[in-house]
Design an enzyme around this catalytic site. Structure first.
Site, PDB file in Angstrom:
ATOM      1  N   ASP A 125       0.349  10.975  18.569  1.00 53.57           N
ATOM      2  CA  ASP A 125       0.593  11.249  17.178  1.00 53.57           C
ATOM      3  C   ASP A 125      -0.493  11.738  16.406  1.00 53.57           C
ATOM      4  O   ASP A 125      -0.678  11.306  15.200  1.00 53.57           O
ATOM      5  CB  ASP A 125       1.359  10.343  16.817  1.00 53.57           C
ATOM      6  CG  ASP A 125       2.406  10.610  15.426  1.00 53.57           C
ATOM      7  OD1 ASP A 125       2.526  11.705  15.207  1.00 53.57           O
ATOM      8  OD2 ASP A 125       2.744   9.610  14.587  1.00 53.57           O
ATOM      9  N   ILE A 134       0.905  -1.154   0.017  1.00 44.15           N
ATOM     10  CA  ILE A 134      -0.139  -0.109   0.101  1.00 44.15           C
ATOM     11  C   ILE A 134       0.858   1.187  -0.012  1.00 44.15           C
ATOM     12  O   ILE A 134       0.739   2.231  -0.832  1.00 44.15           O
ATOM     13  CB  ILE A 134      -1.005   0.159   1.076  1.00 44.15           C
ATOM     14  CG1 ILE A 134      -1.910  -1.077   1.138  1.00 44.15           C
ATOM     15  CG2 ILE A 134      -1.810   1.469   1.243  1.00 44.15           C
ATOM     16  CD1 ILE A 134      -2.682  -1.451   2.394  1.00 44.15           C
ATOM     17  N   GLY A 149       6.949   4.049   4.440  1.00 44.71           N
ATOM     18  CA  GLY A 149       7.362   5.162   5.221  1.00 44.71           C
ATOM     19  C   GLY A 149       8.501   5.108   5.960  1.00 44.71           C
ATOM     20  O   GLY A 149       9.353   3.924   5.894  1.00 44.71           O
ATOM     21  N   GLY A 150       8.823   6.016   7.101  1.00 43.20           N
ATOM     22  CA  GLY A 150      10.080   5.849   7.823  1.00 43.20           C
ATOM     23  C   GLY A 150      10.042   4.534   8.852  1.00 43.20           C
ATOM     24  O   GLY A 150      11.071   4.124   9.123  1.00 43.20           O
ATOM     25  N   LYS A 194       1.474  -4.154   8.954  1.00 44.93           N
ATOM     26  CA  LYS A 194       2.752  -3.004   8.758  1.00 44.93           C
ATOM     27  C   LYS A 194       3.899  -3.936   9.455  1.00 44.93           C
ATOM     28  O   LYS A 194       4.098  -4.126  10.413  1.00 44.93           O
ATOM     29  CB  LYS A 194       2.493  -1.787   9.799  1.00 44.93           C
ATOM     30  CG  LYS A 194       3.550  -0.986   9.627  1.00 44.93           C
ATOM     31  CD  LYS A 194       3.086   0.431  10.608  1.00 44.93           C
ATOM     32  CE  LYS A 194       4.076   1.539  10.214  1.00 44.93           C
ATOM     33  NZ  LYS A 194       3.647   2.846  10.526  1.00 44.93           N
TER      34      LYS A 194
END
Length: 447
Positions: free
Chosen positions: A311, A193, A196-197, A216
């Site tokens: 966050d 998908i 990222g970091g 993830k």
């Protein structure tokens, strides 16, 4: 037909593991080998009859074009495939001219794409090893492949192969006595998908629950940090207890093939960051009011259970295809804290409260700060301007001030939301949202 060997080369262990798992699902009768130290690839190719070679192009010290060239010199029958996301024209030309490249596979690939390319490569390999004179040339190559060992170790690094015994993994100090599943046994049809970091996110199918899920895979930088992983495991276990219609459900955290991954509810839709792009600048007041209502409901639910997101930002709120807003990434903010303690900023600092920057114990007012900054951005189309005494040179010195372009009532509500001192902020989301609604009714004629 005897199994053939497909060798994968990639310096990123997580990417390598995912590629190998997908290939094992698609080609269960073949031997799947992998190496994440590119320099070791030649040793494997000298000791094994490699049918198909899939190698990343951009790797340190040696690139995929050179590995494919080495493969051709060792065994001209090996079919070379270059996997690349940002290939330069010069690199591809060199790979074609010098490396005996057969095809390129562009990142991010889908399972059906890699299946088509590798099936074609296996067919080409079979035509190359077929004896042209009925003699033993091709047959000898096949016999050699059959005699190869099922597990090898080169320079101290274990190489995973299809028929090698599958180990069971445990999270050290956590969930003692519970064996964790290897990802490719349960989760199928993985599709990238985004990256990222903190890692890569895949859509997958959970064969046990019979539902799509999001996986993830935590980046190597984080997973190799013992302190970060200890906190992540602890916070993830707490976040798994959240069950709310506006919070994406975290199903599990697991370990497999030397990497960690989170299994979450799959959501198809857009983030609020992406949704903002549909507007010229600010969002309609009615939309902002709806977002605030969801923030109040979901965050108050989590806060009552002693869980703080830490966050909150437009990237971590999604709107699914049915128009339902959901907060994502609960339980992952601890990763940013771990790296901040080491002097690194992880995350989007303009939404982070001063206490987050200082790695202090969070509370409800920590999320209030982030929501206030975010709502300012939605209402005005920009983040609050910096109101510090000196010009902003470091994100940690950011002092948000409500723009005078907003109505005075809304200025006061938001300014109290992102006050530098926690004692000066709204004490909880309920009081903040109530004041926000009253300002909306007075200044925007929205109820």
């Amino acid at each position: 037909m005897a199994s053939r060997i497909i060798l994968c080369v990639d310096d990123e262990p997580t990417v390598l593991s995912v590629t190998m798992n997908v290939l094992r699902d698609i080609f269960p009768k073949e031997e799947i080998m992998g190496v994440n130290v590119p320099g070791d690839a030649a040793d494997i190719m000298r000791t094994h009859e490699i049918a198909v070679l899939l190698t990343d192009l951009s790797m340190p010290n040696i690139d995929g074009a050179e590995i494919i060239r080495q493969a051709y010199e060792i065994n001209p029958k090996t079919v070379g495939i270059l996997v690349t996301g940002r290939a330069s024209t010069d690199g591809l030309i060199r790979a074609l001219n010098e490396g005996r490249l057969w095809k390129c596979l562009e990142k991010p690939w889908r399972p059906e794409q890699i299946q088509e390319v590798v099936e074609g490569a296996l067919s080409l390999y079979e035509s190359r090893v077929a004896p042209s004179d009925g003699g033993a040339g091709g047959g000898q190559a096949r016999a050699t492949a059959q005699k190869q060992p099922k597990k090898i170790s080169i320079k101290g690094k274990a190489k995973a192969i299809r028929k090698a015994p599958r180990p069971q993994y445990r999270l050290k100090g956590q969930n003692k006595g519970r064996k964790l599943r290897i990802m490719d046994k349960r989760y199928r049809d993985m599709e990238l998908i985004k990256e990222g970091g903190s890692g890569a996110i895949y859509k997958a199918y959970d064969t046990l629950l019979d539902i799509p899920v999001a996986i993830k895979i935590i980046s190597e930088q984080i997973s190799s940090n013992a302190a970060a992983m200890k906190e992540l495991v602890g916070e993830a276990r707490i976040a798994m207890g959240l069950s709310h219609k506006h919070i994406v459900r975290l199903h599990n955290i697991e370990q497999g093939n030397n990497f960690y991954y989170l299994v979450m509810e799959y959501l198809h839709g857009e983030t609020l960051r992406e949704l903002m792009a549909h507007y010229d600048s600010a969002m309609p007041p009615e939309t902002c009011l709806q977002i605030m209502s969801v923030m109040e409901d979901a965050l108050s639910y989590a806060h009552r259970r002693g869980i703080f997101h830490r966050d909150i930002k437009p990237d971590n709120i999604m709107v699914d295809d049915d128009g339902v807003l959901k907060i994502i990434d609960f339980g992952l903010a601890c990763l940013g804290e771990t790296f901040r303690r080491g002097g690194q900023i992880a995350g989007t600092p303009y939404y982070m409260s001063p206490e987050e920057m200082a790695c202090e114990v969070p509370d409800e007012r920590t999320d209030v700060f982030s929501v206030a900054v975010m709502m300012h951005e939605f209402l005005e189309g920009s983040l609050p301007p910096h109101g510090g005494e000196y010009e902003l040179e470091d994100p940690m010195d950011y002092v948000p001030v409500a723009t005078p372009l907003l109505p005075e009532g809304m200025q006061a509500v938001l300014q109290k939301g992102f006050a530098r001192e926690r004692s000066e902020r709204w004490p909880n989301m309920h009081e903040f949202a109530g004041a926000f609604r009253r300002a909306m009714a007075e200044d925007y004629s929205v109820v």
